[in-house]
Motif scaffolding. Structure first.
Motif, short mmCIF file in Angstrom:
data_model
loop_
_atom_site.label_atom_id
_atom_site.label_comp_id
_atom_site.label_asym_id
_atom_site.label_seq_id
_atom_site.Cartn_x
_atom_site.Cartn_y
_atom_site.Cartn_z
N ALA A 139 0.14 -3.85 -6.46
CA ALA A 139 1.29 -2.96 -6.33
C ALA A 139 2.27 -3.29 -7.45
O ALA A 139 2.36 -4.45 -7.88
CB ALA A 139 1.96 -3.15 -4.98
N TYR B 26 2.87 4.82 -1.86
CA TYR B 26 3.27 4.81 -3.27
C TYR B 26 4.03 6.09 -3.59
O TYR B 26 3.92 7.08 -2.88
CB TYR B 26 2.04 4.74 -4.20
CG TYR B 26 1.33 3.42 -4.21
CD1 TYR B 26 1.58 2.48 -5.20
CD2 TYR B 26 0.40 3.11 -3.23
CE1 TYR B 26 0.91 1.27 -5.23
CE2 TYR B 26 -0.28 1.89 -3.24
CZ TYR B 26 -0.02 0.98 -4.24
OH TYR B 26 -0.68 -0.22 -4.26
N TYR C 159 4.86 1.05 -5.76
CA TYR C 159 4.76 0.74 -4.33
C TYR C 159 6.13 0.91 -3.68
O TYR C 159 7.16 0.56 -4.25
CB TYR C 159 4.25 -0.69 -4.16
CG TYR C 159 3.72 -0.97 -2.78
CD1 TYR C 159 2.52 -0.43 -2.36
CD2 TYR C 159 4.42 -1.78 -1.90
CE1 TYR C 159 2.01 -0.69 -1.10
CE2 TYR C 159 3.92 -2.06 -0.64
CZ TYR C 159 2.73 -1.51 -0.24
OH TYR C 159 2.23 -1.76 1.01
#
Length: 115
Positions: free
Chosen positions: A46, A79, A96
């Motif tokens: 992420a 996301y 993220y």
């Protein structure tokens, strides 16, 4: 419609989700400005805000591939997509959203060097 996408984790060449880009055109490698941080979430990475450069790949994709990537990345829940300037033009990339889960930093900024 054509888009550019910057990928930094499981969508990169040799990774588990690269098959999503099998019909995409690889344009080259890119390193972001030092405005992000790369995190290890176990099976995938992420990116969040920070002070680190992220290493990845840029692809030319069509609308269908972009929609498939949005589904894979669970946009807009897990996301969100943002634009990033690359040498190839502006590319979408995935940030993220749940910052509380961002604990394990990949200090190299490169998912391929996480181990």
């Amino acid at each position: 419609m054509q888009h550019l996408v910057f990928v930094y984790g499981t969508l990169r060449r040799g990774e588990s989700n690269h098959h999503f880009l099998s019909e995409a055109q690889f344009l080259g490698l890119h390193e972001t400005p030092a405005e992000y941080t790369l995190y290890d979430l176990g099976d995938y990475p992420a990116v969040g805000r920070g002070h680190q450069s992220i290493f990845g790949e840029v692809y030319l994709i069509n609308q269908e591939i972009l929609q498939a990537l949005d589904e894979l990345e669970d946009v807009p829940v897990e996301y969100r997509r943002e634009l990033l300037e690359t040498p190839f033009g502006q590319a979408w990339f995935y940030i993220y959203q749940d910052e509380e889960k961002l604990n394990t930093v990949i200090s190299s900024g490169n998912w391929d060097l996480r181990l």
